[in-house]
Write a protein that holds these residues in place. Sequence first.
Motif, PDB file in Angstrom:
ATOM      1  N   ASP A 196     -19.311  28.915  -3.369  1.00 55.60           N
ATOM      2  CA  ASP A 196     -18.182  29.733  -3.825  1.00 55.60           C
ATOM      3  C   ASP A 196     -18.031  29.730  -5.339  1.00 55.60           C
ATOM      4  N   ASP A 197     -18.219  28.578  -5.955  1.00 56.31           N
ATOM      5  CA  ASP A 197     -17.885  28.445  -7.368  1.00 56.31           C
ATOM      6  C   ASP A 197     -19.097  28.598  -8.266  1.00 56.31           C
ATOM      7  N   ILE A 198     -20.268  28.220  -7.761  1.00 55.67           N
ATOM      8  CA  ILE A 198     -21.477  28.294  -8.592  1.00 55.67           C
ATOM      9  C   ILE A 198     -22.337  29.475  -8.172  1.00 55.67           C
ATOM     10  N   GLY A 199     -22.106  29.999  -6.969  1.00 55.67           N
ATOM     11  CA  GLY A 199     -22.826  31.202  -6.552  1.00 55.67           C
ATOM     12  C   GLY A 199     -24.209  30.939  -6.009  1.00 55.67           C
ATOM     13  N   LEU A 200     -24.490  29.690  -5.653  1.00 54.03           N
ATOM     14  CA  LEU A 200     -25.793  29.378  -5.075  1.00 54.03           C
ATOM     15  C   LEU A 200     -25.645  29.359  -3.555  1.00 54.03           C
ATOM     16  N   THR A 201     -25.910  30.513  -2.948  1.00 52.56           N
ATOM     17  CA  THR A 201     -25.627  30.660  -1.516  1.00 52.56           C
ATOM     18  C   THR A 201     -26.820  30.316  -0.634  1.00 52.56           C
ATOM     19  N   GLY A 202     -27.887  29.793  -1.240  1.00 52.88           N
ATOM     20  CA  GLY A 202     -29.029  29.364  -0.432  1.00 52.88           C
ATOM     21  C   GLY A 202     -28.692  28.149   0.419  1.00 52.88           C
ATOM     22  N   THR A 203     -27.784  27.313  -0.049  1.00 48.67           N
ATOM     23  CA  THR A 203     -27.317  26.167   0.741  1.00 48.67           C
ATOM     24  C   THR A 203     -26.418  26.697   1.846  1.00 48.67           C
ATOM     25  N   HIS A 204     -26.842  26.583   3.081  1.00 50.37           N
ATOM     26  CA  HIS A 204     -26.092  27.166   4.198  1.00 50.37           C
ATOM     27  C   HIS A 204     -25.121  26.165   4.803  1.00 50.37           C
ATOM     28  N   VAL A 205     -24.059  26.698   5.373  1.00 49.48           N
ATOM     29  CA  VAL A 205     -23.041  25.859   6.000  1.00 49.48           C
ATOM     30  C   VAL A 205     -23.070  26.124   7.497  1.00 49.48           C
ATOM     31  N   GLY A 206     -23.454  25.102   8.261  1.00 45.34           N
ATOM     32  CA  GLY A 206     -23.530  25.270   9.704  1.00 45.34           C
ATOM     33  C   GLY A 206     -22.377  24.568  10.397  1.00 45.34           C
ATOM     34  N   CYS A 207     -22.530  23.251  10.574  1.00 40.77           N
ATOM     35  CA  CYS A 207     -21.581  22.514  11.430  1.00 40.77           C
ATOM     36  C   CYS A 207     -20.449  21.886  10.641  1.00 40.77           C
ATOM     37  N   GLU A 208     -20.659  21.634   9.373  1.00 37.47           N
ATOM     38  CA  GLU A 208     -19.676  20.946   8.513  1.00 37.47           C
ATOM     39  C   GLU A 208     -19.298  19.562   9.018  1.00 37.47           C
ATOM     40  N   GLY A 242     -22.231  17.190   9.283  1.00 38.25           N
ATOM     41  CA  GLY A 242     -23.416  16.372   9.041  1.00 38.25           C
ATOM     42  C   GLY A 242     -24.465  16.394  10.122  1.00 38.25           C
ATOM     43  N   VAL A 243     -24.306  17.246  11.119  1.00 34.94           N
ATOM     44  CA  VAL A 243     -25.209  17.217  12.265  1.00 34.94           C
ATOM     45  C   VAL A 243     -26.360  18.212  12.134  1.00 34.94           C
ATOM     46  N   CYS A 244     -26.084  19.422  11.615  1.00 29.07           N
ATOM     47  CA  CYS A 244     -27.076  20.498  11.743  1.00 29.07           C
ATOM     48  C   CYS A 244     -28.124  20.512  10.631  1.00 29.07           C
ATOM     49  N   GLY A 245     -27.793  19.956   9.459  1.00 26.98           N
ATOM     50  CA  GLY A 245     -28.778  19.851   8.391  1.00 26.98           C
ATOM     51  C   GLY A 245     -28.968  21.099   7.543  1.00 26.98           C
ATOM     52  N   ALA A 246     -28.265  22.205   7.846  1.00 27.33           N
ATOM     53  CA  ALA A 246     -28.470  23.452   7.102  1.00 27.33           C
ATOM     54  C   ALA A 246     -28.054  23.317   5.630  1.00 27.33           C
ATOM     55  N   CYS A 247     -27.140  22.392   5.322  1.00 28.73           N
ATOM     56  CA  CYS A 247     -26.616  22.269   3.950  1.00 28.73           C
ATOM     57  C   CYS A 247     -27.337  21.205   3.145  1.00 28.73           C
ATOM     58  N   THR A 248     -28.491  20.731   3.629  1.00 30.22           N
ATOM     59  CA  THR A 248     -29.178  19.633   2.947  1.00 30.22           C
ATOM     60  C   THR A 248     -29.581  20.015   1.519  1.00 30.22           C
ATOM     61  N   ILE A 249     -29.220  19.161   0.582  1.00 34.49           N
ATOM     62  CA  ILE A 249     -29.570  19.319  -0.837  1.00 34.49           C
ATOM     63  C   ILE A 249     -30.139  17.972  -1.313  1.00 34.49           C
ATOM     64  N   LEU A 250     -30.542  17.891  -2.566  1.00 38.86           N
ATOM     65  CA  LEU A 250     -30.985  16.605  -3.096  1.00 38.86           C
ATOM     66  C   LEU A 250     -29.956  16.088  -4.095  1.00 38.86           C
ATOM     67  N   ILE A 251     -29.612  14.813  -3.969  1.00 37.81           N
ATOM     68  CA  ILE A 251     -28.779  14.139  -4.967  1.00 37.81           C
ATOM     69  C   ILE A 251     -29.676  13.136  -5.676  1.00 37.81           C
ATOM     70  N   ASP A 252     -29.864  13.309  -6.974  1.00 37.90           N
ATOM     71  CA  ASP A 252     -30.775  12.460  -7.738  1.00 37.90           C
ATOM     72  C   ASP A 252     -32.128  12.368  -7.023  1.00 37.90           C
ATOM     73  N   GLY A 253     -32.564  13.495  -6.470  1.00 34.32           N
ATOM     74  CA  GLY A 253     -33.893  13.559  -5.863  1.00 34.32           C
ATOM     75  C   GLY A 253     -33.967  13.138  -4.414  1.00 34.32           C
ATOM     76  N   ARG A 254     -32.854  12.684  -3.821  1.00 38.67           N
ATOM     77  CA  ARG A 254     -32.895  12.222  -2.431  1.00 38.67           C
ATOM     78  C   ARG A 254     -32.053  13.133  -1.553  1.00 38.67           C
TER      79      ARG A 254
END
Lengths: 165, 289
Positions: A36-48, A50-62
């Motif tokens: 919403d705020d940064i406009g990067l909509t590639g990160t998908h929101v599925g279950c909200e 932690g179960v579905c994994g659609a929103c997985t990103i990397l934090i400090d490479g992990r």
Amino acid sequence: MSAPTQDPLTLSLSVNGETHEVRVPARKLLSDVLRDDIGLTGTHVGCEHGVCGACTILIDGRPARACLTFAVQMEGHEVTTIEAVGRPDTLSALQQALHEEHGLQCGFCTPGIVVTFEHYLRENTNPTAEDVRDVLSGNLCRCTGYQNIVVAVLKAAARMRGELA
Amino acid sequence: MKPAPFTYHRPASLAEALTLLLRHGPAAKPLAGGQSLGPMLNMRLARPAHLVDLNDLIELDSLRVTEDTLEVGALTRHHRLANAPEVQRSLPLLGAAAASIGHYTIRQRGTIGGSLAHADPAAQLPLIAVTLGATLVISGPDGSREIAAADFLQSIMTVDLRDGELITAVRFPLPVGDLWAYEAFSRRHGDFALVSVALSFSRDAEGKIVALRLGLGGVDTVPLRLPEIEARGQGRLADENTIRDLAIATATAIAPEDSEQVPAVYRRELAETLVVRAFKAAVNREEGA
């Protein structure tokens, strides 16, 4: 003692190497701030939760679930999203293999899967199909039946090792 | 699926975190890996007014092995536990159990202190802590105290943690038996186990079982160590007869909850099956089968 933060907060977030300033409440999920705020909509929101994994990103490479992370927690950390992986004309080895092996259909789960395995294949260059299935269990896909994703990940791993053209 | 509003705190030191937790008492929740608390916040099963983020307390992300203890800092992530050579050398059972938690991505964030404080009766690390007689180190307003994992875990998601207190480390006594297994059954890969078994023992020169430790998860409100089964197995050969006898005795010793989804008799049968599998896995691993 750090001062308690009052809503809305002004945050400086580093995402894909760029700094973004956003004004959001502390309770706003990283997944929502990215979209919403940064406009990067590639990160998908599925279950909200932690179960579905659609929103997985990397934090400090992990890998991490963006829906189980608050944006406010990411000050001082580097966030990487699917937008940093490959380009439409030059896909990453993993993206190319998913394309060739029909590793996606509707594509909703794909960003989470790509981000997870872009990291995993750097940590584990020669996984077995069983290893891949174990990791893939953290990402739900309702189209493919997973088989082609496993094939694609193994193909990408072989290419990244230089064993396959 | 959005959390209720809260005030966010990000202490830079343990002392600061403890002060914040004491000041806000039951209105505050510590946030470690957030892999259990996050869903609870999103679903508003938890609505703390204050969230105290522990992720900057990197001194609590630590592993230390001495002659008689493996000390794991409370903020140590499951992924590190599952892969650290010092864990694989000193306590491979702990590493294997950590490797089976949730999913790969979840393990990157989830912490041992968080898992113990959350106290899900089916979770891996509380089971290992109880089975191996681990001690928790807890810091609070009056300094630090130590408590056995079995005393700390009181019931489902209920632990002996008072206002202003934080788990800072978990101490596993060493050495433990060189034969071990963690066996669990869940309906889908990565789901919480319906029943899980942690097993550790050695064999003496005559091949007889010594230093037997057996614990079960998912069969009560807390993980259970079963000393009477341990005593029953002590000094016997780990052969087919002994394993079968111990498995049946285990199934008889437990009194799992009866529910429509999972009948008690099913959990009993799972316990029996998993005890057999655990012994066979432990023996086969040693014999390289």
